[in-house]
Motif scaffolding. Structure first.
Motif, short mmCIF file in Angstrom:
data_model
loop_
_atom_site.label_atom_id
_atom_site.label_comp_id
_atom_site.label_asym_id
_atom_site.label_seq_id
_atom_site.Cartn_x
_atom_site.Cartn_y
_atom_site.Cartn_z
N TRP A 257 39.51 57.98 8.19
CA TRP A 257 38.30 57.64 7.44
C TRP A 257 37.12 57.42 8.39
O TRP A 257 35.98 57.83 8.07
CB TRP A 257 38.52 56.36 6.61
N TRP B 114 35.39 60.62 9.32
CA TRP B 114 34.49 61.12 8.29
C TRP B 114 33.11 60.46 8.41
O TRP B 114 32.08 61.11 8.20
CB TRP B 114 35.07 60.84 6.89
N SER C 68 34.49 58.68 3.68
CA SER C 68 34.83 57.63 4.64
C SER C 68 35.10 56.29 3.95
O SER C 68 35.71 55.41 4.54
CB SER C 68 33.69 57.46 5.65
N GLY D 8 39.10 54.70 1.88
CA GLY D 8 40.13 53.78 2.34
C GLY D 8 40.04 52.40 1.72
O GLY D 8 41.04 51.68 1.65
N SER E 248 43.45 53.45 -3.46
CA SER E 248 43.33 54.34 -2.30
C SER E 248 44.69 54.62 -1.68
O SER E 248 45.66 53.89 -1.91
CB SER E 248 42.43 53.69 -1.26
#
Length: 476
Positions: free
Chosen positions: A123, A126, A382, A385, A390
């Motif tokens: 994440w 990203w 991003s 998470g 998630s």
């Protein structure tokens, strides 16, 4: 009693003392022999024969010495049963604890090689790409991190699969051992019955059988019932495994791999009654069967299959959630409708997860029409998470669930092992050989032998006087 009868009494004392010394020597010799139960000579006083003569004098006969009735085995049925019961619980808990501990260790949590850490790194990459849309190096890092996550998920699934296969193989081995042990108990039953019927002593054979029945208890939680002819019946799951000189066998049916377990659960059944479950509730076999049980929708299925299913759920959720945003976003050159992850249609999702994007140019980072420098989609990715439902939260639930099961299994195994040690200690306090006690017995028996010999010598002297010297007084 006649004077010659005194010799017979003394001789019976010599025989009893010598036989007792033999038993003591047997105990001392086998003090370190596993499964040996100490023995003791049993004897009774031989009563004086009734006199039917006209001139008999009541109450003047001292008896006929001692009669050896046999050699007894100092065993305790209650303590033996307690050991078997504790061994059954220890066997079950030990199998569960070992498998769940190994499964938990395969997660590598917490740690840099765990999925939690790798998802956070994924994440974060990203977010870096959101700040530098289209940057080849940053995009390459995103792809590499995604591949690492996919590989780790596949590796975790394979570990659960391998653990399931190991447990399945263990079941096969335990079933074979159970059948072999049952056959040995049946054979010993026959030998013991024949020996006792012939008036012999079968204590050592009974010791061997006791060890075998303890092994059965550890494997399958067997219960033992002793019969008057010296044989024992052994039941597992409420059904006879051994009855007299006959042994029934079990066999393993069902899937031989994790994928097939849902449609064909592993089953321990009676060989002569296929399809009828043995119905174990303790022992190593019961523990292993619980491990390979199929997964279910409520999450209460077999822990190994349930963990494998969680890896599939994690792979599917990761691909679905990432693709949902990525598919609606645009690359720096304006392309849309692209998937970042793919999941193979056939086989477990955890093994079929792969990264579609090969270069930074294949990664959709922005809103369509917002320009090449827009990184809003990458920024949204991003934040996955920390979103509800998630992949991170799914994995956290998996780790927490298995961790709790492993902790419980370890505690139960510790308690069961402690109970087994206590039961074994209690059994040993009664049945094992105490060398100090045996040495005292040996001294007592030695003195008894010497005393009986002195009686025989005294009687012999009396007879010598009576036979060889009577009538000599007064002769010239």
């Amino acid at each position: 009693m006649s004077t010659f009868g005194g010799l017979s009494v003394a001789y019976s004392g010599l025989q009893a003392a010598r036989a007792a010394l033999d038993v003591t020597g047997q105990n001392i010799t086998n003090a370190g022999t596993a499964g040996y139960t100490r023995q003791s000579l049993t004897a009774i006083a031989a009563s004086a024969p009734a006199s039917a003569t006209l001139f008999s004098t009541p109450g003047t006969s001292a008896g006929q010495g001692v009669t050896i009735t046999g050699v007894s085995r100092i065993g305790d049925l209650f303590l033996d049963g307690a050991v078997r019961s504790a061994a059954a619980q220890s066997g079950y808990a030990g199998v569960q604890s070992s498998a769940l501990t190994s499964l938990e260790q395969s997660f590598n949590e917490p740690g840099d090689n765990g999925i939690s850490s790798q998802l956070q790194t994924f994440w974060a990459s990203w977010q870096d790409l959101a700040n530098r849309p289209g940057d080849p190096a940053t995009g390459s890092v995103v792809i590499q991190n995604a591949a690492v996550v996919a590989t780790t998920i596949a590796t975790g699934y394979k570990a659960a699969d391998a653990a399931w296969t190991d447990a399945r193989s263990q079941i096969n081995g335990l079933a074979t051992e159970l059948n072999s042990t049952a056959d040995q108990v049946a054979t010993l039953n026959r030998t013991i019955r024949q020996t006792l019927a012939a008036g012999g002593t079968a204590n050592d054979l009974i010791d061997q059988r006791a060890q075998l029945t303890a092994t059965i208890a550890q494997i399958a939680g067997g219960k033992v019932v002793e019969r008057t002819d010296g044989t024992v019946d052994v039941t597992v799951g409420g059904n006879l495994l051994v009855t007299g000189t006959d042994a029934n066998h079990v066999q393993v049916a069902g899937a031989t791999n994790l994928v097939g377990a849902a449609g064909s659960p592993v089953l321990l059944e009676w060989t002569q009654r296929p399809g009828q479950s043995v119905g174990l509730d303790s022992g190593e076999l019961a523990g292993a069967l619980a491990l390979v049980a199929p997964a279910n929708g409520s999450g209460t299925g077999g822990p190994l299959a349930q963990t494998a299913a969680s890896y599939n759920q994690l792979a599917t959720a990761l691909a679905t959630q990432v693709n949902s945003i990525h598919n609606a976003a645009a690359t720096t050159d304006g392309r849309t409708g692209l998937d970042f992850f793919s999941v193979a249609a056939a086989g477990p999702a955890a093994l079929g997860l792969s990264v579609v994007a090969t270069t930074a140019a294949d990664i959709a980072v922005g809103t369509p029409g917002a320009g090449a420098l827009d990184g809003s989609a990458a920024d949204a990715l991003s934040q996955l998470g920390v979103a509800a439902g998630s992949p991170d939260s799914i994995w956290l639930n998996v780790v927490s669930s298995v961790g709790a099961q492993a902790k419980t299994a370890i505690q139960q195994s510790t308690l069961a092992d402690g109970a087994l040690k206590t039961a074994t200690s209690n059994q040993a306090s009664v049945e094992s050989v105490d060398l100090d006690e045996e040495n005292m017995n040996m001294l007592t028996q030695q003195k008894s032998y010497q005393a009986a010999a002195r009686v025989m010598t005294a009687v012999d002297d009396m007879l010598d006087t009576l036979i060889n010297k009577t009538g000599l007084v007064g002769r010239a």
